[in-house]
Design a protein around this motif. Structure first.
Motif, PDB file in Angstrom:
ATOM      1  N   UNK A 231       0.879  -1.167   0.080  1.00 29.75           N
ATOM      2  CA  UNK A 231       0.130  -0.167   0.086  1.00 29.75           C
ATOM      3  C   UNK A 231       0.811   1.199  -0.113  1.00 29.75           C
ATOM      4  N   UNK A 232       0.322   2.355  -0.620  1.00 31.64           N
ATOM      5  CA  UNK A 232       0.971   3.454  -0.490  1.00 31.64           C
ATOM      6  C   UNK A 232       0.987   4.162   0.750  1.00 31.64           C
ATOM      7  N   UNK A 233       1.774   4.597   1.806  1.00 29.47           N
ATOM      8  CA  UNK A 233       1.762   4.805   2.880  1.00 29.47           C
ATOM      9  C   UNK A 233       1.166   6.167   3.174  1.00 29.47           C
ATOM     10  N   UNK A 234      -0.024   6.116   3.916  1.00 29.39           N
ATOM     11  CA  UNK A 234      -0.583   7.438   4.216  1.00 29.39           C
ATOM     12  C   UNK A 234      -1.029   7.681   5.514  1.00 29.39           C
ATOM     13  N   UNK A 235      -0.025   7.454   6.369  1.00 34.15           N
ATOM     14  CA  UNK A 235      -0.260   7.259   8.015  1.00 34.15           C
ATOM     15  C   UNK A 235      -0.035   8.458   8.611  1.00 34.15           C
ATOM     16  N   UNK A 268      -4.845   4.933   5.865  1.00 33.08           N
ATOM     17  CA  UNK A 268      -3.691   4.853   6.910  1.00 33.08           C
ATOM     18  C   UNK A 268      -3.220   3.488   6.970  1.00 33.08           C
ATOM     19  N   UNK A 269      -3.695   2.386   6.542  1.00 29.23           N
ATOM     20  CA  UNK A 269      -3.346   0.975   6.960  1.00 29.23           C
ATOM     21  C   UNK A 269      -2.023   0.785   6.106  1.00 29.23           C
ATOM     22  N   UNK A 270      -1.057   0.318   6.998  1.00 30.57           N
ATOM     23  CA  UNK A 270       0.333  -0.136   5.891  1.00 30.57           C
ATOM     24  C   UNK A 270       0.011  -1.230   5.124  1.00 30.57           C
ATOM     25  N   UNK A 271      -0.880  -2.062   5.171  1.00 30.81           N
ATOM     26  CA  UNK A 271      -1.074  -3.228   4.482  1.00 30.81           C
ATOM     27  C   UNK A 271      -1.337  -3.122   3.178  1.00 30.81           C
ATOM     28  N   UNK A 272      -2.333  -3.371   2.521  1.00 28.63           N
ATOM     29  CA  UNK A 272      -2.783  -3.714   1.156  1.00 28.63           C
ATOM     30  C   UNK A 272      -3.526  -2.161   0.829  1.00 28.63           C
ATOM     31  N   UNK A 273      -3.454  -2.006  -0.489  1.00 26.28           N
ATOM     32  CA  UNK A 273      -4.235  -0.868  -0.905  1.00 26.28           C
ATOM     33  C   UNK A 273      -5.646  -1.054  -1.000  1.00 26.28           C
ATOM     34  N   UNK A 393      -5.809   3.967 -13.065  1.00 25.75           N
ATOM     35  CA  UNK A 393      -4.779   3.144 -11.989  1.00 25.75           C
ATOM     36  C   UNK A 393      -3.543   3.266 -12.634  1.00 25.75           C
ATOM     37  N   UNK A 394      -3.275   2.806 -13.885  1.00 31.37           N
ATOM     38  CA  UNK A 394      -1.859   2.685 -14.214  1.00 31.37           C
ATOM     39  C   UNK A 394      -1.082   4.142 -14.245  1.00 31.37           C
ATOM     40  N   UNK A 395      -1.815   5.097 -14.290  1.00 31.20           N
ATOM     41  CA  UNK A 395      -1.120   6.507 -14.010  1.00 31.20           C
ATOM     42  C   UNK A 395      -0.413   6.395 -12.893  1.00 31.20           C
ATOM     43  N   UNK A 396      -0.497   5.475 -11.765  1.00 34.19           N
ATOM     44  CA  UNK A 396       0.219   5.565 -10.807  1.00 34.19           C
ATOM     45  C   UNK A 396       1.540   4.861 -10.650  1.00 34.19           C
ATOM     46  N   UNK A 397       1.844   4.557 -12.022  1.00 34.43           N
ATOM     47  CA  UNK A 397       3.292   3.901 -12.499  1.00 34.43           C
ATOM     48  C   UNK A 397       3.256   2.578 -11.564  1.00 34.43           C
ATOM     49  N   UNK A 398       4.425   2.217 -11.020  1.00 34.10           N
ATOM     50  CA  UNK A 398       4.873   0.882 -10.578  1.00 34.10           C
ATOM     51  C   UNK A 398       3.850   0.751  -8.902  1.00 34.10           C
ATOM     52  N   UNK A 399       3.423   1.848  -8.610  1.00 33.64           N
ATOM     53  CA  UNK A 399       2.646   1.698  -7.430  1.00 33.64           C
ATOM     54  C   UNK A 399       1.133   1.335  -7.400  1.00 33.64           C
ATOM     55  N   UNK A 400       0.610   0.860  -6.622  1.00 41.92           N
ATOM     56  CA  UNK A 400      -0.887   0.559  -6.935  1.00 41.92           C
ATOM     57  C   UNK A 400      -1.609   1.771  -6.074  1.00 41.92           C
ATOM     58  N   UNK A 401      -2.354   2.487  -6.557  1.00 35.87           N
ATOM     59  CA  UNK A 401      -3.152   3.643  -5.906  1.00 35.87           C
ATOM     60  C   UNK A 401      -4.215   3.050  -5.010  1.00 35.87           C
ATOM     61  N   UNK A 402      -4.754   3.577  -4.060  1.00 34.89           N
ATOM     62  CA  UNK A 402      -5.750   3.296  -3.382  1.00 34.89           C
ATOM     63  C   UNK A 402      -7.282   3.681  -4.249  1.00 34.89           C
TER      64      UNK A 402
END
Length: 675
Positions: A231-235, A268-273, A393-402
């Motif tokens: 997941x992208x960190x948002x904590x 805020x969850x550091x687990x999965x998107x 979603x692909x605009x997020x590049x290598x990361x998986x956006x929420x």
């Protein structure tokens, strides 16, 4: 099969042998027994056989009637009347030949009579054999006949029989293939007693069960894949959320508070998107919940993209987000096909720094780089194709956006358990305290003049009115209909209300012209807007207090509820008038009564699901709703726990079988990413 036939099949969603085999009959005709002419039953379709003893012809052209008198071997007689028979077929009828006909029997003073049956002619009675199985009657379309679709489906069945036979003779035998073939044989070629022993209903239920299983497998697999990604960190804390809540001119409902807390917890969850659906009534306040999520995203150093299906809805979101967030120092940018100096805007989007981007499909066009994308919010998600959502979603590049997906169509629990299996759901089930329920009236179309007088009174008082028609023109595919079109209503209103400014929009208009008229209505330049259902989503006019829906019986309950939500969005009470035609059925009256008696979208959606089926939940199939081809989830409500348990078992222990089931029912690769 000819190229034209193949194109017709593809146009109606039949692309494979499997598609042909799940094109199931609407009903069956029993042509397995010749009914003796002395024992014919009135009002029932039957198969008869008799020798032609006399032929009489009356009239000319289209009024030509051919009267046959048949006699069986026991000298019992039956009259047959054939209307407007082609000359070639008339010539095939000769005294002494044997006539085999299938049709409905009437009992007249002269005896039994059959009107315009389907028929064949034989030289000898022994050549006329009844059918060995029940005869299927399929759904048709323009240019397709029953005999042709039967022949095509029988050929597909034979092809499957040969394939199963070939596999069973080698080392590739699969009992599941034989079981599936037997199901299709029962459905397309049922034995004479199949309806009595319920083998047809059992086979249909088995197919429906597997279709639901395929949808469940897809959703669980997708959710599993997402959970395996980081997941992208948002904590981090988001102090400006408190500032926003203090600035709002209204207080959040308890449902909004709960949904916001849950969504921010997911982010805020550091687990999965996050993969969450936010559903609620029109006017329940989804936009402010989305804005709070977007603000939390930006506060954590990431950008957020909000994609809407129409330019008008995108601009409404842009105005709302700018009003709420720009005073807090948040950068809010818009991008649609109408954006001036688009190249400069795209260059600004590329610049570093967290920002909120609001737009239409222009957000996913080539060259638009949504740098640092952390959250995708998709409004009215069922109106986008899967590929469009994946491109965002692909605009997020290598990361998986929420992902936060929003729907203003309340989704019944039974449907959510399949179409959104594996997706977390938040529900806004209460309206803001200042929102007054819309009062719904059901009237026959004969009271149209009274409605027009009411419109004149409202508009002179400074209010605005929608008038919605299901049809654009008076005819569909050249066939006259008894329904009023938007063009007809527009002409009637212009003549009846010459002092009012009246506009008309429909889906076939150029986008810029449609956008301009809707904007004029929103800005108060038009008093009345005549429209098709294009206004269902994406226009917010607080001054509109009345919506009239022509031929309301043609639309689904959920769609009617959506349209009703266009009014009463300001301080004044809203009204909805449902006009129905004089030929309204008992079911139609029951459906409209549901709207009159309830403003609860979730209750209405449940009843709509039962009455119309999931494929029509959002009104029309092309709008993107859950298109189940056989199954009705409501019929399997008690079996969902077992269904999901079986899906989990297959994914874990029989992945190959799971893949076969998915490809069978959802062959397109994008079907595996429905949300």
């Amino acid at each position: 099969m000819g190229e034209k036939t193949a194109q017709g099949l593809q146009k109606h969603g039949i692309h494979s042998v499997f598609d042909l085999l799940i094109h199931l009959p609407l009903r069956y005709e029993d042509r397995t027994l010749h009914r003796p002419l002395a024992r014919l039953k009135p009002g029932v379709e039957q198969l008869i056989l008799g020798q032609i003893v006399r032929i009489q012809t009356r009239g000319y052209g289209r009024k030509r009637t051919t009267h046959l008198i048949l006699e069986d071997k026991k000298n019992n007689c039956c009259d047959v009347f054939l209307f407007n028979l082609p000359v070639s077929r008339s010539r095939s009828l000769q005294p002494g030949l044997w006539f085999q006909g299938y049709g409905k029997i009437e009992i007249r003073l002269s005896g039994p009579c059959m009107l315009h049956p389907q028929f064949r002619v034989f030289e000898h009675a022994e050549q006329a054999h009844p059918e060995p199985t029940l005869t299927p009657v399929y759904p048709l379309w323009k240019g397709m006949q029953q005999y042709r679709i039967r022949r095509i489906i029988n050929a597909a069945l034979e092809q499957c029989r040969q394939l199963v036979k070939h596999r069973s003779s080698g080392n590739h035998a699969n009992p599941a293939d034989s079981d599936l073939l037997q199901i299709f044989h029962t459905l397309h070629c049922p034995a004479p007693d199949a309806l009595l022993n319920e083998s047809v209903s059992r086979s249909r239920k088995q197919l429906a069960h597997e279709e639901l299983l395929a949808h469940t497998l897809v959703q669980l697999r997708q959710r599993s894949e997402i959970r395996q990604r980081a997941a992208i960190p948002m904590n981090k804390d988001a102090p400006r959320i408190k500032d926003l809540l203090e600035r709002l001119p209204f207080k959040l409902t308890e449902a909004q508070k709960s949904a916001s807390k849950t969504i921010i917890g997911d982010l805020s969850n550091p687990g999965s998107p996050m993969l969450r659906l936010l559903q609620g009534e029109v006017g329940s306040g989804k936009t402010i919940v989305a804005a709070l999520a977007a603000l939390h995203c930006v506060e954590n150093g990431w950008s957020c993209a909000i994609m809407a299906p129409t330019e008008l809805l995108a601009m409404q979101h842009f105005e709302s987000f700018s009003t709420w967030l720009a005073p807090l120092g948040i950068t809010v940018l818009d991008l649609t096909s109408k954006t001036p100096e688009k190249k400069a805007r795209i260059d600004k989007i590329r610049q570093d720094g967290p920002k909120i981007l609001v737009g239409t499909q222009a957000l996913i066009q080539d060259g638009v780089d949504l740098a640092n994308l952390g959250l995708c919010i998709i409004d009215e998600q069922h109106r986008f194709g899967v590929n469009q959502r994946l491109l965002l979603l692909g605009k997020g590049g290598d990361r998986q956006p929420h992902q936060l997906i929003m729907s203003a169509t309340p989704i019944p629990r039974t449907l959510a358990m399949t179409y959104y299996a594996g997706v977390e759901i938040s529900t806004l089930d209460e309206l803001p305290s200042n929102r007054k329920p819309v009062q719904t009236l059901v009237m026959p179309e004969t009271k149209r003049n009274e409605v027009i007088q009411r419109i004149q009174h409202l508009c002179h008082a400074g209010q605005q009115v929608y008038w919605v028609c299901p049809l654009i023109e008076a005819q569909e595919e050249g066939t006259p209909t008894p329904f009023r079109s938007s063009i007809e209503i527009f002409d009637i209103l212009q003549k009846s209300l010459p002092d009012l400014s009246i506009g008309m929009v429909h889906g076939q208009m150029p986008a810029n012209e449609k956008q301009s008229l809707m904007t004029d209505f929103r800005n108060g330049k038009l008093s009345v807007l005549v429209s098709t259902t294009v206004i269902e989503v994406g226009i917010d006019v607080p001054n509109a207090t009345l919506i009239v829906i022509e031929n309301a019986e043609r639309l689904g309950l959920s769609q009617l509820h959506q349209l009703r939500g266009r009014v009463g969005r300001g301080t004044l009470k809203g009204f909805c008038i449902l006009l129905y035609s004089n030929h309204l059925s008992k079911l139609g009256k029951t459906r409209l009564a549901v709207l009159r008696e309830s403003n609860n979208g979730f209750e209405i959606a449940e009843k709509d699901l039962k009455m119309r089926g999931p494929g029509e939940l959002w009104g029309v199939r092309q709008s993107g709703g859950a298109s189940f081809r056989i199954a009705s989830p409501d019929d399997f409500q008690a079996e969902f726990p077992k269904l999901q348990a079986r899906a989990q078992h297959l994914l874990k222990n029989q992945a190959d079988m799971a893949e076969i089931i998915i490809k069978r029912w959802l062959p397109k690769s994008d079907a595996c990413n429905r949300v």
